[in-house]
Design a protein around this motif. Structure first.
Motif, PDB file in Angstrom:
ATOM      1  N   LEU A 173       0.822  -1.200   0.000  1.00  0.00           N
ATOM      2  CA  LEU A 173       0.000   0.000   0.000  1.00  0.00           C
ATOM      3  C   LEU A 173       0.865   1.263   0.000  1.00  0.00           C
ATOM      4  CD1 LEU A 173      -2.931   0.887  -0.025  1.00  0.00           C
ATOM      5  CD2 LEU A 173      -2.893   0.911   2.473  1.00  0.00           C
ATOM      6  N   GLU A 174       1.965   1.222   0.743  1.00  0.00           N
ATOM      7  CA  GLU A 174       2.895   2.352   0.725  1.00  0.00           C
ATOM      8  C   GLU A 174       3.459   2.552  -0.678  1.00  0.00           C
ATOM      9  OE1 GLU A 174       3.696   4.455   3.009  1.00  0.00           O
ATOM     10  OE2 GLU A 174       3.206   3.611   4.965  1.00  0.00           O
ATOM     11  N   ASN A 176       2.082   1.605  -3.542  1.00  0.00           N
ATOM     12  CA  ASN A 176       1.018   2.091  -4.418  1.00  0.00           C
ATOM     13  C   ASN A 176       0.707   3.560  -4.157  1.00  0.00           C
ATOM     14  OD1 ASN A 176       0.785  -0.447  -5.573  1.00  0.00           O
ATOM     15  ND2 ASN A 176      -0.830  -1.090  -4.156  1.00  0.00           N
ATOM     16  N   THR A 177       0.736   3.966  -2.889  1.00  0.00           N
ATOM     17  CA  THR A 177       0.508   5.372  -2.552  1.00  0.00           C
ATOM     18  C   THR A 177       1.573   6.256  -3.178  1.00  0.00           C
ATOM     19  OG1 THR A 177      -0.522   4.711  -0.459  1.00  0.00           O
ATOM     20  CG2 THR A 177       0.186   6.991  -0.654  1.00  0.00           C
ATOM     21  N   VAL A 180       0.808   6.643  -6.891  1.00  0.00           N
ATOM     22  CA  VAL A 180      -0.286   7.582  -7.162  1.00  0.00           C
ATOM     23  C   VAL A 180       0.159   9.014  -6.904  1.00  0.00           C
ATOM     24  CG1 VAL A 180      -2.627   8.248  -6.490  1.00  0.00           C
ATOM     25  CG2 VAL A 180      -2.037   5.842  -6.713  1.00  0.00           C
ATOM     26  N   GLU A 181       0.953   9.226  -5.877  1.00  0.00           N
ATOM     27  CA  GLU A 181       1.467  10.575  -5.624  1.00  0.00           C
ATOM     28  C   GLU A 181       2.295  11.071  -6.804  1.00  0.00           C
ATOM     29  OE1 GLU A 181       3.593  10.125  -2.007  1.00  0.00           O
ATOM     30  OE2 GLU A 181       1.824  10.349  -0.705  1.00  0.00           O
ATOM     31  N   SER A 207      -8.432   9.254  -5.138  1.00  0.00           N
ATOM     32  CA  SER A 207      -7.849   7.920  -4.991  1.00  0.00           C
ATOM     33  C   SER A 207      -6.695   7.931  -4.000  1.00  0.00           C
ATOM     34  CB  SER A 207      -7.372   7.421  -6.356  1.00  0.00           C
ATOM     35  OG  SER A 207      -6.752   6.150  -6.238  1.00  0.00           O
ATOM     36  N   LEU A 208      -5.894   8.990  -4.026  1.00  0.00           N
ATOM     37  CA  LEU A 208      -4.779   9.092  -3.089  1.00  0.00           C
ATOM     38  C   LEU A 208      -5.261   9.207  -1.656  1.00  0.00           C
ATOM     39  CD1 LEU A 208      -1.757   9.368  -2.584  1.00  0.00           C
ATOM     40  CD2 LEU A 208      -1.977  11.828  -2.989  1.00  0.00           C
ATOM     41  N   LEU A 211      -6.339   5.828  -0.441  1.00  0.00           N
ATOM     42  CA  LEU A 211      -5.197   4.976  -0.123  1.00  0.00           C
ATOM     43  C   LEU A 211      -4.568   5.374   1.210  1.00  0.00           C
ATOM     44  CD1 LEU A 211      -3.431   4.633  -3.601  1.00  0.00           C
ATOM     45  CD2 LEU A 211      -4.708   2.876  -2.364  1.00  0.00           C
ATOM     46  N   ARG A 212      -4.468   6.651   1.469  1.00  0.00           N
ATOM     47  CA  ARG A 212      -3.887   7.102   2.738  1.00  0.00           C
ATOM     48  C   ARG A 212      -4.761   6.707   3.922  1.00  0.00           C
ATOM     49  NH1 ARG A 212      -1.934  13.224   0.912  1.00  0.00           N
ATOM     50  NH2 ARG A 212      -0.018  12.559  -0.194  1.00  0.00           N
ATOM     51  N   ARG A 215      -4.228   3.122   4.489  1.00  0.00           N
ATOM     52  CA  ARG A 215      -2.901   2.932   5.080  1.00  0.00           C
ATOM     53  C   ARG A 215      -2.926   3.199   6.586  1.00  0.00           C
ATOM     54  NH1 ARG A 215       1.230   7.395   3.408  1.00  0.00           N
ATOM     55  NH2 ARG A 215      -0.305   8.507   4.699  1.00  0.00           N
ATOM     56  N   TYR A 420      -4.778  -3.241  -7.340  1.00  0.00           N
ATOM     57  CA  TYR A 420      -4.626  -3.264  -5.883  1.00  0.00           C
ATOM     58  C   TYR A 420      -5.401  -4.444  -5.279  1.00  0.00           C
ATOM     59  CZ  TYR A 420      -2.875   1.515  -6.450  1.00  0.00           C
ATOM     60  OH  TYR A 420      -2.170   2.630  -6.832  1.00  0.00           O
TER      61      TYR A 420
END
Length: 446
Positions: A173-174, A176-177, A180-181, A207-208, A211-212, A215, A420
């Motif tokens: 997840l980190e 993927n984040t 996206v960033e 979406s970001l 994800l955060r 997380r 994901y």
């Protein structure tokens, strides 16, 4: 009052003295732990292990206690008596010339009698049975200790794997984040250049944020699972720990577990504990089987006695005595007490026998279930691996089209979510595969 520089020197001396003690503690807190490290910590510090070891020490004490009852017993004693009123009869009553009222006394006013006694058990069937039972009980406690150790290994493993699963999900997840960033920054630059719409950037920003939020939720779940792991290890909950294993390492370690491996109930420590308990019940029945067996005890006693105060004399007389003999006792009739105890012990033995048969069936069911779960987990992991490869290709193609300006952010976010989801499904399938291997290894008693 000491001088300031002396106090500083003293404080520095104490600090340097305790640094070698504190340094291992600091390094232990900061060092990540593998599964084997967590298991070893539990085997060294868990309260159940401490209790099992104390029970083993108590079993050793029972052997010494039961053995000592059949060894020579030496005791000393001291008895002093002073007769305030002594029994006696008139002297004339037995034909002795004496003034009226004068009596003949049969004991002295003072009596002092030290004694030394020796007792030795010569034969007792109950003693021999109890001694054998104490040794069997020690073996029983040793098997219990082995069973507790195996149970702790399984509990720590079962607590370690979910925490590791969250760690793996959090790591992906980190990553993927971060992707996206990076994509959001590129999209915002494209929006400023006029080659993309603000809607595309807003969708990526949404979406970001999602994800955060996920997380942060996973981090809280990781903390909860780490606390559960520390409880399984017997570690204080306030002590911080980190995990160093990953799924690939553990899967390689459990790859040699054969689903077709033969199973024997003798490999399970709890089965050995049950059989040893049945043996203890059999010894209990033997203890009451023959209550008529004699008990033979030898004894000896020496008593150097002194008596004084005969008549008008204050002189003490030395009157020693010594005795030795053998005592034999046989229980002829106890109103059915021994028979009732024997029947109860036999019932306890039969109960354990029924439990043994039920335990064997439960173990066989556990092995067969673990084998089927392992086969299903292997197939599911292969399918999820193919799904992830397909989802990754779709995402990469959609991303290339989006950067080329021929694709929409909506399609990109949809492909991203599919990838994901496929990643998480694969991690879950790998976790299920590993857990199935662990369950099969536990069921086989390895």
């Amino acid at each position: 009052m000491p001088k300031p520089h002396l106090s500083l020197s003293l404080s520095l001396g104490i600090l340097f003295a305790i640094l070698p003690v504190l340094s291992p503690l600091w390094s232990q807190e900061s060092a990540p732990l593998r599964l084997t490290d967590c298991i070893q910590y539990a085997l060294d510090h868990h309260p159940e292990i401490k209790i099992a070891r104390l029970q083993l020490a108590d079993a050793e004490g029972q052997i010494r206690e039961n053995t000592a009852t059949g060894l020579p017993q030496i005791s000393v004693g001291l008895n002093y008596q002073y007769f305030i009123q002594r029994p006696g009869i008139p002297a004339r009553a037995i034909g002795l010339p004496a003034p009226d009222g004068q009596k003949i006394f049969f004991n002295a006013v003072h009596s002092l009698a030290p004694s030394v006694s020796l007792n030795q058990l010569l034969f007792s069937e109950s003693y021999l049975t109890a001694l054998k039972a104490a040794r069997t009980y020690r073996q029983y406690v040793q098997l219990q200790l082995a069973a507790v150790q195996k149970t702790l290994r399984e509990q720590v493993t079962e607590a370690y794997l979910p925490a590791l699963l969250v760690e793996e999900n959090l790591r992906i997840l980190e990553q993927n984040t971060a992707n996206v960033e990076q994509l959001l920054r590129e999209t915002e630059a494209t929006v400023k250049a006029g080659f993309a719409e603000q809607l595309d950037a807003d969708r990526l920003r949404l979406s970001l944020l999602t994800l955060r939020a996920e997380r942060d939720n996973l981090r809280r779940q990781r903390d909860i699972l780490l606390d559960a792991l520390k409880m399984a290890m017997g570690m204080p909950v306030t002590q911080p720990i980190a995990l160093s294993d990953n799924l690939d390492q553990l899967m390689s370690e459990y790859a040699d577990v054969d689903p077709a491996a033969p199973f024997s109930v003798e490999h399970r420590p709890e089965y050995a504990v049950l059989l040893k308990g049945r043996e203890l019940n059999a010894l209990q029945a033997d203890l009451f089987r023959r209550p008529w067996m004699p008990t033979l005890v030898g004894f000896a006693q020496y008593q150097p006695g002194w008596q004084g105060g005969f008549g008008n004399e204050s002189k003490w007389f030395f009157i020693p005595s010594a005795i030795a003999g053998i005592s034999l006792s046989i229980n002829l009739w106890d109103s059915g007490l021994s028979r009732a105890r024997y029947d109860r012990a036999r019932i306890a033995y039969q109960t354990v026998e029924v439990q043994r048969e039920r335990l064997e069936q439960a173990m066989l069911l556990e092995v067969e279930t673990a084998r089927r779960q392992m086969i299903s987990a292997s197939e599911r992991m292969q399918n999820q691996q193919q799904n992830l490869e397909l989802a990754r290709r779709i995402y990469e193609t959609t991303q290339a089209k989006y950067k080329a300006g021929v694709g929409s952010s909506f399609e990109l976010i949809g492909a991203e979510q599919q990838m994901y989801t496929a990643q998480q499904a694969l991690i879950q399938a790998r976790f299920d595969w590993l857990r199935a291997r662990v369950a099969l290894k536990k069921a086989l008693g390895k």
